[in-house]
Design an enzyme around this catalytic site. Structure first.
Site, PDB file in Angstrom:
ATOM      1  N   ASP A   1      -4.119   2.194  11.148  1.00  0.00           N
ATOM      2  CA  ASP A   1      -5.493   1.829  11.479  1.00  0.00           C
ATOM      3  C   ASP A   1      -5.520   1.341  12.932  1.00  0.00           C
ATOM      4  O   ASP A   1      -5.506   2.155  13.852  1.00  0.00           O
ATOM      5  CB  ASP A   1      -5.931   0.765  10.468  1.00  0.00           C
ATOM      6  CG  ASP A   1      -7.420   0.471  10.502  1.00  0.00           C
ATOM      7  OD1 ASP A   1      -8.072   0.805  11.484  1.00  0.00           O
ATOM      8  OD2 ASP A   1      -7.942  -0.118   9.544  1.00  0.00           O
TER       9      ASP A   1
ATOM     10  N   ASP B   1      -6.145  -0.208  -1.313  1.00  0.00           N
ATOM     11  CA  ASP B   1      -6.899  -1.113  -2.189  1.00  0.00           C
ATOM     12  C   ASP B   1      -8.170  -1.627  -1.543  1.00  0.00           C
ATOM     13  O   ASP B   1      -8.345  -1.575  -0.329  1.00  0.00           O
ATOM     14  CB  ASP B   1      -6.030  -2.329  -2.532  1.00  0.00           C
ATOM     15  CG  ASP B   1      -5.869  -3.266  -1.337  1.00  0.00           C
ATOM     16  OD1 ASP B   1      -5.472  -2.795  -0.254  1.00  0.00           O
ATOM     17  OD2 ASP B   1      -6.170  -4.469  -1.469  1.00  0.00           O
TER      18      ASP B   1
ATOM     19  N   PHE C   1     -14.083   3.054   5.086  1.00  0.00           N
ATOM     20  CA  PHE C   1     -13.168   2.324   4.204  1.00  0.00           C
ATOM     21  C   PHE C   1     -12.875   3.150   2.958  1.00  0.00           C
ATOM     22  O   PHE C   1     -13.795   3.583   2.261  1.00  0.00           O
ATOM     23  CB  PHE C   1     -13.757   0.967   3.802  1.00  0.00           C
ATOM     24  CG  PHE C   1     -12.732   0.072   3.176  1.00  0.00           C
ATOM     25  CD1 PHE C   1     -11.847  -0.650   3.974  1.00  0.00           C
ATOM     26  CD2 PHE C   1     -12.618  -0.009   1.797  1.00  0.00           C
ATOM     27  CE1 PHE C   1     -10.876  -1.463   3.395  1.00  0.00           C
ATOM     28  CE2 PHE C   1     -11.646  -0.828   1.211  1.00  0.00           C
ATOM     29  CZ  PHE C   1     -10.786  -1.540   2.025  1.00  0.00           C
ATOM     30  N   VAL C   2     -11.583   3.397   2.711  1.00  0.00           N
ATOM     31  CA  VAL C   2     -11.196   4.250   1.579  1.00  0.00           C
ATOM     32  C   VAL C   2     -10.224   3.519   0.658  1.00  0.00           C
ATOM     33  O   VAL C   2      -9.512   2.616   1.073  1.00  0.00           O
ATOM     34  CB  VAL C   2     -10.557   5.582   2.052  1.00  0.00           C
ATOM     35  CG1 VAL C   2     -11.582   6.456   2.748  1.00  0.00           C
ATOM     36  CG2 VAL C   2      -9.350   5.339   2.953  1.00  0.00           C
TER      37      VAL C   2
ATOM     38  N   ARG D   1      -5.693   0.794  -6.351  1.00  0.00           N
ATOM     39  CA  ARG D   1      -4.489   1.426  -5.804  1.00  0.00           C
ATOM     40  C   ARG D   1      -4.012   2.580  -6.673  1.00  0.00           C
ATOM     41  O   ARG D   1      -3.362   3.505  -6.206  1.00  0.00           O
ATOM     42  CB  ARG D   1      -3.352   0.406  -5.674  1.00  0.00           C
ATOM     43  CG  ARG D   1      -3.573  -0.673  -4.631  1.00  0.00           C
ATOM     44  CD  ARG D   1      -2.268  -1.424  -4.400  1.00  0.00           C
ATOM     45  NE  ARG D   1      -2.440  -2.731  -3.797  1.00  0.00           N
ATOM     46  CZ  ARG D   1      -2.474  -2.953  -2.479  1.00  0.00           C
ATOM     47  NH1 ARG D   1      -2.379  -1.956  -1.639  1.00  0.00           N
ATOM     48  NH2 ARG D   1      -2.609  -4.170  -2.017  1.00  0.00           N
TER      49      ARG D   1
ATOM     50  N   ASP E   1       0.964   3.499   4.290  1.00  0.00           N
ATOM     51  CA  ASP E   1      -0.159   4.261   3.711  1.00  0.00           C
ATOM     52  C   ASP E   1      -1.206   4.603   4.755  1.00  0.00           C
ATOM     53  O   ASP E   1      -1.758   5.694   4.744  1.00  0.00           O
ATOM     54  CB  ASP E   1      -0.786   3.519   2.517  1.00  0.00           C
ATOM     55  CG  ASP E   1      -1.222   2.100   2.850  1.00  0.00           C
ATOM     56  OD1 ASP E   1      -0.844   1.585   3.928  1.00  0.00           O
ATOM     57  OD2 ASP E   1      -1.939   1.498   2.040  1.00  0.00           O
TER      58      ASP E   1
ATOM     59  N   GLY F   1       0.784  -1.237   0.000  1.00  0.00           N
ATOM     60  CA  GLY F   1       0.000   0.000   0.000  1.00  0.00           C
ATOM     61  C   GLY F   1       0.813   1.283   0.000  1.00  0.00           C
ATOM     62  O   GLY F   1       0.379   2.297  -0.546  1.00  0.00           O
TER      63      GLY F   1
ATOM     64  N   LYS G   1      -6.303   6.741  11.087  1.00  0.00           N
ATOM     65  CA  LYS G   1      -7.669   6.574  11.605  1.00  0.00           C
ATOM     66  C   LYS G   1      -7.569   6.431  13.121  1.00  0.00           C
ATOM     67  O   LYS G   1      -7.572   5.300  13.639  1.00  0.00           O
ATOM     68  CB  LYS G   1      -8.303   5.302  11.026  1.00  0.00           C
ATOM     69  CG  LYS G   1      -8.837   5.425   9.618  1.00  0.00           C
ATOM     70  CD  LYS G   1      -9.527   4.119   9.245  1.00  0.00           C
ATOM     71  CE  LYS G   1     -10.096   4.151   7.851  1.00  0.00           C
ATOM     72  NZ  LYS G   1     -10.656   2.826   7.460  1.00  0.00           N
TER      73      LYS G   1
END
Ligand code: PRP
Length: 178
Positions: free
Chosen positions: A102, A158, A151-152, A164, A99, A43, A130
């Site tokens: 979380d 991805d 969710f992005v 991506r 990236d 990512g 996040k």
């Protein structure tokens, strides 16, 4: 692919500007000391590619493959470090680049692993954060954007391996998941 996007949250222009700013902050922090950037595949490759072109300090690049999510939008298992570093990080300044931060489990695992190799320092830089989702106390030293728990995809992120390459960050239409 564009038809699958519900809403664009971060445009290409907004991202470019923020990546430039982070580059300047990192340059200032390290004061021309050489760093080793460890980028977490897959990512972080898009963010890393842009970030390093906004850095003037000397740097070398290394990659780690870490897997935790598979094709799911929720964590399935604990993060697994699937590859080893090519660099000897002992006494070096290391910057971890990812990236998205979380739960924090991936970066915490990598931080612990890299720290065990006795580097001079370990710092971290994430494109997205996040904070609501954190399961530990991990904090990135540099963060591009804080976002809500949604969710992005895009700019390296991805869904089931796709999206991506989008130059922006957006949410997916519910129909994509069904
Ligand atoms: C994603 C992302 C981070 C990690 C963050 O990786 O790239 O590395 O999850 O989540 P955490 O803070 O909850 O640990 P993923 O396993 O989806 O792989 P990818 O980089 O190949 O997309």
């Amino acid at each position: 692919m564009k038809n699958d996007i519900k809403q664009i949250l971060l445009t290409k222009e907004v991202i470019e500007k923020r990546v430039q700013e982070i580059g300047q902050e990192i340059d200032q922090y390290y004061q021309n000391r050489e760093i080793i950037i460890i980028t977490l595949l897959d990512g972080a490759i898009v963010f890393t590619a842009d970030l390093i072109r906004n850095l003037a300090i000397p740097l070398r690049l290394d990659c780690l493959r870490v897997s935790s999510y598979g094709n799911s939008t929720d964590p399935e298992t604990a993060p697994r470090i699937l590859s080893s570093l090519k660099s000897d990080v002992r006494d070096k300044h290391v910057l971890l680049v990812d990236d998205i931060l979380d739960t924090g489990n991936t970066l915490q695992s990598v931080f612990n692993e890299v720290t065990s190799k006795q580097p001079a320092s370990v710092r971290s830089c994430v494109f997205l954060d996040k904070p609501e989702r954190r399961q530990n106390g991990f904090k990135a030293d540099w963060s591009g954007f804080s976002i809500p728990d949604e969710f992005v995809v895009g700019y390296g992120l991805d869904y089931a391996g796709r999206y991506r390459q989008l130059p922006y960050v957006g949410t997916l239409k519910p129909s994509v998941y069904s």
